[in-house]
Design a protein around this motif. Sequence first.
Motif, PDB file in Angstrom:
ATOM      1  N   GLY A 710       0.818  -1.214   0.000  1.00 32.95           N
ATOM      2  CA  GLY A 710       0.000   0.000   0.000  1.00 32.95           C
ATOM      3  C   GLY A 710       0.849   1.261   0.000  1.00 32.95           C
ATOM      4  N   LEU A 711       1.963   1.253   0.717  1.00 33.61           N
ATOM      5  CA  LEU A 711       2.849   2.419   0.767  1.00 33.61           C
ATOM      6  C   LEU A 711       3.433   2.728  -0.612  1.00 33.61           C
ATOM      7  CD1 LEU A 711       4.381   4.529   2.476  1.00 33.61           C
ATOM      8  CD2 LEU A 711       6.177   2.798   2.835  1.00 33.61           C
ATOM      9  N   LEU A 714       0.682   4.096  -2.862  1.00 33.94           N
ATOM     10  CA  LEU A 714       0.359   5.493  -2.553  1.00 33.94           C
ATOM     11  C   LEU A 714       1.415   6.435  -3.131  1.00 33.94           C
ATOM     12  CD1 LEU A 714      -1.480   7.487  -1.063  1.00 33.94           C
ATOM     13  CD2 LEU A 714      -0.076   7.122   0.987  1.00 33.94           C
ATOM     14  N   PHE A 717       0.948   6.656  -6.807  1.00 33.95           N
ATOM     15  CA  PHE A 717      -0.222   7.467  -7.138  1.00 33.95           C
ATOM     16  C   PHE A 717       0.101   8.959  -7.057  1.00 33.95           C
ATOM     17  CE2 PHE A 717      -3.815   9.889  -5.364  1.00 33.95           C
ATOM     18  CZ  PHE A 717      -4.699   9.801  -6.445  1.00 33.95           C
ATOM     19  N   ILE A 718       0.823   9.363  -6.019  1.00 40.95           N
ATOM     20  CA  ILE A 718       1.156  10.795  -5.833  1.00 40.95           C
ATOM     21  C   ILE A 718       2.024  11.286  -6.985  1.00 40.95           C
ATOM     22  CG2 ILE A 718       2.417  12.430  -4.376  1.00 40.95           C
ATOM     23  CD1 ILE A 718       1.545  10.704  -1.954  1.00 40.95           C
ATOM     24  N   CYS A 744      -5.787   1.109  -5.392  1.00 43.66           N
ATOM     25  CA  CYS A 744      -5.986   1.514  -3.989  1.00 43.66           C
ATOM     26  C   CYS A 744      -7.418   1.286  -3.541  1.00 43.66           C
ATOM     27  CB  CYS A 744      -5.597   2.986  -3.814  1.00 43.66           C
ATOM     28  SG  CYS A 744      -3.830   3.306  -4.058  1.00 43.66           S
TER      29      CYS A 744
END
Length: 815
Positions: A710-711, A714, A717-718, A744
Amino acid sequence: MGIALTVVSLIGAVLSLSTACRMIGRTGFLEFSKDGDLIIGGIFSLDSTQGTNNHENKFNVTLNPRELLFARAVIFTVEEINKNPTLLNGVTLGYRIYNGCGGDGPIRAAIEAATSGEKCSKRVQALIGHSSSGVSKNINLLVGVLDIPLISHLSTCACLSDKRIHPTFFRTVPSDQFQISALVQLMKHFGWQWVGIIHSAEVYASDGAAEFIKQGKVEGICVEYAISFDLYDIKNEQKVTEKLKASTSSVVLLYMSLTYMRALFKKVDTNNLPRKQWIGSEAWISQVDLASIGSKNVLHGAMGFALPQSIIPGLADFLMSLKPSDEPESVMIKVFWESFFDCSFSPSNTTKLCTGGEDLRTISSAYTNTALRSVRNVYTAVYSIAHALNALLQCENGLNPTTGKHCVNNTDVQPKQVLEHLKLVDFTVLNGYKVSFDENGDTAAQYDLLNWQYKEGGSVNVITIGQYDSSLPEGHRFRFTPNTTIVWALNSTEPPKSVCRDACPAGSRKAVNKQAPVCCFDCFECPEGGISNETGRIKIMGTILTAFTCFGVFLSILIFIIFLVHKETPIVRANNSELSFLLLLSLKLCFLCSLTFIGRPSDWSCMLRHTAFGITFVLCISCVLGKTIVVLMAFRATLPSSNAMKWFGPTQQRLSVLAFTLIQVVICILWLTINPPFPNKNVRSFKDKIVLECALGSPIGFWAVLGYIGLLALLCFILAFLARKLPDSFNEAKFITFSMVIFCAVWIAFIPAYVSSPGKFTVAVEIFAILASTFGLLICIFVPKCYIIIFKPEQNSKNNNIYTLSIIQHIFRLQ
């Protein structure tokens, strides 16, 4: 066993006879003969001799009038061919027909046929026979040493199709392989999934029964029992009766030769037999005389496949015109004659004197049954040899037009040459019946489906109700004759039902019982919250998920191939082709790792499923992250005085993917070392069942693996979100952004679903999350590119967008 030993002992003798003309052992098997330019032979058991017991030298001699019919059919066909001016072109056929009676008689007759003659060059060029598969096997082993072809008219054992053992064997009767296929399709058509088998103790039947069990299993047909009927086992008929009474199957396959079938109905009290739906083998199903051998109405409604009916013009008159004076040197004709007319050629006070002028039309016998279906096979066997000889003797400009070899004179014909041309015959007889041999020496199979229908008074009609033709395409070989009435056992108006277990009713599901045949399944009520509105329903959740997994792998491979073919085009190179191919590989692994969640948990599968999932997904996200950074750096590199790309070149990209993945590997190693997942029996989730599942071992390890994924997602995605507004000719940042949104969203929704799902649904939720997120990445990132590559190739150009040209060139220089 005795015959097998005889075969072994005689093979050496046959080899020694290949260069000299002499006979061994008992001789005098020749029964009918006629000279000709070329000779064909035939071996038929006109009579059989059997011992009455094991302690006395007493024997029973049984006449076989059907074999006499076959022998006379050979003579008729040879004479017909000799009258045909278009075949053999004046070269005449002769014949030598031998009586292979009982015991090792057929084998010794074969030796005599293969080695005798006025001189060595005038031996038989080919043999016809035998009616028995077992005898044909032994004969072929012997004559095959001399390359003499053997064509059987009635040996149906599939074992004879093995050219490694029987390279010189041919047949004009279909192999049992085809008959078995037809019988299996018949069972399947009527839904008979639970059947019994009674077969005779001989090669023909034992091999046929084994092949039926094998093919039936593929079609979901189970065999309740298979009994071997032995003529010499005095308790065998009792075993058969007891088994039939105790069985639950309504359909019984009687796979026997005619001799054994007659013996069965003579020995078994048919009044004591339960009424079954009998399915007969080709060997006896058309023999209506069985109705008079103690069978009464027990065969009422019986079905089976038989050879097609054929009338050979002139054959009936030829057979009926036989007189002992036609064959004055034949002892067997006189013996048959005395049997047919219950008379004697020797004066006797108890028996009337035979005149030799009696009329065969006044008697009923297997010999006078001119409509016998298998007689066509003898007719076509003789014609096959004639056509092979005719092709062999053709000559054009000194060469044979078929083989291109030097021409052969009829005085120089060798059996090996006949064998070569037999493989190539292709002709038509009897109003369109086509004859040819495949690579196994077999002909195409054609059968009539027969139905026994008893009438008042005890007479029986055998009606053709369908056909089977192996030369037709799959799915069209078996058909019923329109407007025909089918009679069933016990005068039922509907086909009997023969299943081990009825289909599971609505509200229940089918489950395999490992202690019973697959047809004998168990039915369980659907659990709370589950429904089934179909009968015979089985659980298919694992099947559906596996199908989606296979589709995902296929799609990944397809895209990989498209990219590989167009690897030099701008759209592939501009977005870092090396990372693209690595990403496609990791996506395939993500799809495949979902398969480890399906099936019964074990120690290795429990440890593999979560670690494989964690590592492959990190590899996948690392590739996506690398591609996103490349896009950002590439656009920064177009700014004046910027040297951003040198800080994230190909080497740095590979190292970043490796570093991110190694971190996940370390987490998984720690998890497996400290407290790994393990198989567990969950008795809490359902009150009526135990669920086998994989316990996490250390929940911290599981959530650490998931959290790290997940990290990275993320972060990706950013960065993709920041690059979404850059020029979009070859910019995939907005597609990465969208794929990360889906990724996500799926895994955020996964957490509450995973925690609240009981038992097996926990696994289903995890597999669904894996597949959904993987499909999201694959479709969002790669499908738009494939669309441009395949459907918009004009956009796949460096010059497509002047603004991004310099950026693309920067990226090209990096690769």
